[in-house]
Design an enzyme around this catalytic site. Sequence first.
Site, PDB file in Angstrom:
ATOM      1  N   ASN A   1      -4.273   8.518  17.648  1.00  0.00           N
ATOM      2  CA  ASN A   1      -4.651   6.989  16.538  1.00  0.00           C
ATOM      3  C   ASN A   1      -6.600   7.330  17.344  1.00  0.00           C
ATOM      4  O   ASN A   1      -7.386   6.973  16.342  1.00  0.00           O
ATOM      5  CB  ASN A   1      -4.741   6.758  16.799  1.00  0.00           C
ATOM      6  CG  ASN A   1      -3.453   6.220  15.345  1.00  0.00           C
ATOM      7  OD1 ASN A   1      -2.314   6.141  15.073  1.00  0.00           O
ATOM      8  ND2 ASN A   1      -4.154   7.674  14.194  1.00  0.00           N
TER       9      ASN A   1
ATOM     10  N   GLY B   1       1.304  -1.236   0.166  1.00  0.00           N
ATOM     11  CA  GLY B   1       0.180  -0.082  -0.348  1.00  0.00           C
ATOM     12  C   GLY B   1       1.087   1.027   0.299  1.00  0.00           C
ATOM     13  O   GLY B   1       2.275   1.296  -0.122  1.00  0.00           O
TER      14      GLY B   1
ATOM     15  N   SER C   1      -6.200   7.932   8.684  1.00  0.00           N
ATOM     16  CA  SER C   1      -5.870   6.665   7.095  1.00  0.00           C
ATOM     17  C   SER C   1      -7.117   5.918   7.703  1.00  0.00           C
ATOM     18  O   SER C   1      -7.696   5.444   6.673  1.00  0.00           O
ATOM     19  CB  SER C   1      -4.497   5.706   7.767  1.00  0.00           C
ATOM     20  OG  SER C   1      -4.711   5.213   9.174  1.00  0.00           O
TER      21      SER C   1
ATOM     22  N   GLU D   1      -8.962  -0.771  11.038  1.00  0.00           N
ATOM     23  CA  GLU D   1      -8.057  -2.035  11.614  1.00  0.00           C
ATOM     24  C   GLU D   1      -9.006  -1.644  13.182  1.00  0.00           C
ATOM     25  O   GLU D   1      -8.321  -1.358  13.959  1.00  0.00           O
ATOM     26  CB  GLU D   1      -6.559  -0.852  11.728  1.00  0.00           C
ATOM     27  CG  GLU D   1      -5.540  -1.428  10.506  1.00  0.00           C
ATOM     28  CD  GLU D   1      -4.552  -0.276  10.393  1.00  0.00           C
ATOM     29  OE1 GLU D   1      -4.550   0.442  10.202  1.00  0.00           O
ATOM     30  OE2 GLU D   1      -3.687  -1.684  10.173  1.00  0.00           O
TER      31      GLU D   1
ATOM     32  N   LYS E   1       1.509   7.216  19.845  1.00  0.00           N
ATOM     33  CA  LYS E   1       1.241   6.965  18.729  1.00  0.00           C
ATOM     34  C   LYS E   1      -0.452   6.994  19.094  1.00  0.00           C
ATOM     35  O   LYS E   1      -1.754   7.573  18.444  1.00  0.00           O
ATOM     36  CB  LYS E   1       1.147   5.834  17.739  1.00  0.00           C
ATOM     37  CG  LYS E   1       0.915   7.004  16.472  1.00  0.00           C
ATOM     38  CD  LYS E   1       1.538   6.486  15.198  1.00  0.00           C
ATOM     39  CE  LYS E   1       1.474   6.831  14.112  1.00  0.00           C
ATOM     40  NZ  LYS E   1       0.511   5.967  13.005  1.00  0.00           N
TER      41      LYS E   1
ATOM     42  N   LEU F   1       2.352   3.316   2.693  1.00  0.00           N
ATOM     43  CA  LEU F   1       3.723   2.880   3.308  1.00  0.00           C
ATOM     44  C   LEU F   1       4.411   1.951   2.979  1.00  0.00           C
ATOM     45  O   LEU F   1       5.669   2.396   2.715  1.00  0.00           O
ATOM     46  CB  LEU F   1       3.005   1.940   4.912  1.00  0.00           C
ATOM     47  CG  LEU F   1       3.426   2.984   5.641  1.00  0.00           C
ATOM     48  CD1 LEU F   1       2.693   4.232   6.183  1.00  0.00           C
ATOM     49  CD2 LEU F   1       2.985   2.083   7.392  1.00  0.00           C
ATOM     50  N   GLY F   2       4.537   0.894   2.685  1.00  0.00           N
ATOM     51  CA  GLY F   2       4.739  -0.274   1.578  1.00  0.00           C
ATOM     52  C   GLY F   2       5.539   0.573   0.625  1.00  0.00           C
ATOM     53  O   GLY F   2       6.714   0.126   0.738  1.00  0.00           O
TER      54      GLY F   2
ATOM     55  N   ASN G   1       0.227  -0.453  12.364  1.00  0.00           N
ATOM     56  CA  ASN G   1      -0.427   0.655  13.772  1.00  0.00           C
ATOM     57  C   ASN G   1      -0.861  -0.229  14.694  1.00  0.00           C
ATOM     58  O   ASN G   1      -1.678  -1.535  14.842  1.00  0.00           O
ATOM     59  CB  ASN G   1      -1.840   1.291  12.862  1.00  0.00           C
ATOM     60  CG  ASN G   1      -1.798   2.706  12.730  1.00  0.00           C
ATOM     61  OD1 ASN G   1      -0.849   3.483  13.718  1.00  0.00           O
ATOM     62  ND2 ASN G   1      -2.156   2.855  11.511  1.00  0.00           N
TER      63      ASN G   1
END
Lengths: 307, 307
Positions: free
Chosen positions: B193, B14, B260, B272, B189, B16-17, B107
Amino acid sequence: MENVFAKIAVVGSGALGCYYGAMLARSGVAVTFLVRSDLAVVRERGLRVKLPTEEFALREVRAQATPEEIGPCDLVIVALKTTANGDFRTLIAPLLHERTAILTLQNGLGSDEELARLFGAERVMGGLCFICVNRTAPGEVLCIEPGSLSLGEFGRPVSERLRAVGELFTRSGVRCQLGDDLAWLRWKKLVWNVPFNGLSIVAGGITTDVILADAALEAEVRALMAEVIGAAGKLGYAIPMNVIDQQIAHTRPMGPYKPSSLIDYLAGRAVEVEEIWGEPLRRAQAVGAQVPRMAMLYALLGRLTKR
Amino acid sequence: MENVFAKIAVVGSGALGCYYGAMLARSGVAVTFLVRSDLAVVRERGLRVKLPTEEFALREVRAQATPEEIGPCDLVIVALKTTANGDFRTLIAPLLHERTAILTLQNGLGSDEELARLFGAERVMGGLCFICVNRTAPGEVLCIEPGSLSLGEFGRPVSERLRAVGELFTRSGVRCQLGDDLAWLRWKKLVWNVPFNGLSIVAGGITTDVILADAALEAEVRALMAEVIGAAGKLGYAIPMNVIDQQIAHTRPMGPYKPSSLIDYLAGRAVEVEEIWGEPLRRAQAVGAQVPRMAMLYALLGRLTKR
């Protein structure tokens, strides 16, 4: 007592106003409806009420477009959405003589006080409607569950006047209880309305059976009910915690029930956010009750109903 | 340290990768991407990365459709959505030799433990990505804010190996910090989030600026942050309460930012929920932290993301 309320006006002719007004009118009480959008239909065709076991039509219905055309009455039944409370003075003042009583059948907190402020506390009575009734067409309502009506004087115990109102409803076929503490009755109803009306909206427009089929959401219903009961207790309205189990047990067999606020929300109509969530939250916080879930629900509903 | 990670695989391509993999590949590291839907495009056209101040294209990109075609590596970078964690064994096992390290950039809570359980705790490192990057087309990512990457060993202080990973990223142009307490980094984090990713969904699909423009919702953000910090504290991860003001101040200038999870939600992709809300809630409740808002948010998200 027969002639105490010789002339009655019903202000607000949604499902609730039409239903109770039609029941009273059928029993011979002189009821005039203040009607907006459906006036022509109601004048021409009257009102039609479908109950679980019967159905009746009122062919001749007194209906007016303005309170001035109705004039002073002995009893004014307020069945407006609380979101229209800003119109109280315009809609109600012309209906009052010196001793006119006002019965608000509105949800949540705040209407009693507002009517008292505008027209005098001594006029005000309140009724909590435990009922499931929907408007199916102009001049037509479907009552799935007639339930009952709990009546109370505003800030006073049961009075002769309240008994007379109760008798009117009882004789018309509406099951009726009288209570010495209207505020207690309001908080008890909020125990159900705060979680179910609220979560049905913020959880994505779901019915009560879907809420109760989801373990995490049922836990939230119970936690919200406990917050409302805790706040009510701090305010002096003792509600036992076993009401939570009772209300859940009562709700489960209701099936795919849409709370009234969800119906309003889905139809794009104003939702009674301040009366059902805002005012109870503010009163709870004012006495230091711990109500984090009520606060979050109110914040979410405030945003979701902003259009 | 030059050759510690002679062969690197990026699992999950995606935004990020692709971004981190492309940065490493551009700096000369041998990176192979495990790619699913965009494989043909990536093989034919390579990867294109747009940064705030520059833009680059990698013409020749090593990309495979299966982990078996990649084979054992020295470092596996896991950039899957956590909702795909059920595929860990299938996707990662073929990439491992005896000393392969695994860096998860995922995450929330739970991925470290799951990778440790499956492949051995000694392999696992984690990275927290403070970044804003979106996939704009197959093989194309737009990085609006490169931010930084915080790296930690799983349950261990900074190691030589972690320093080597940090150097790889630093040399590739990614700002990088190393931390002795990965779990602390994860909770820190979550302070951002949990409220922003969550409320952006349940308040009706709104961006962070809309949340902060609504006083009641900003109060909920702050209250949720306080719950996360309180829970983290009870678990032994001390985060000072002034982080709340810092994070609000940091978020305000971000403008109409879509967290996200909101992007996933609006695109109809899996959110998620367990890693960002469910697992933190369960760990908080296990140590008796008071987290009513986290509970309600989790319940609502669980329902809203059920499709």
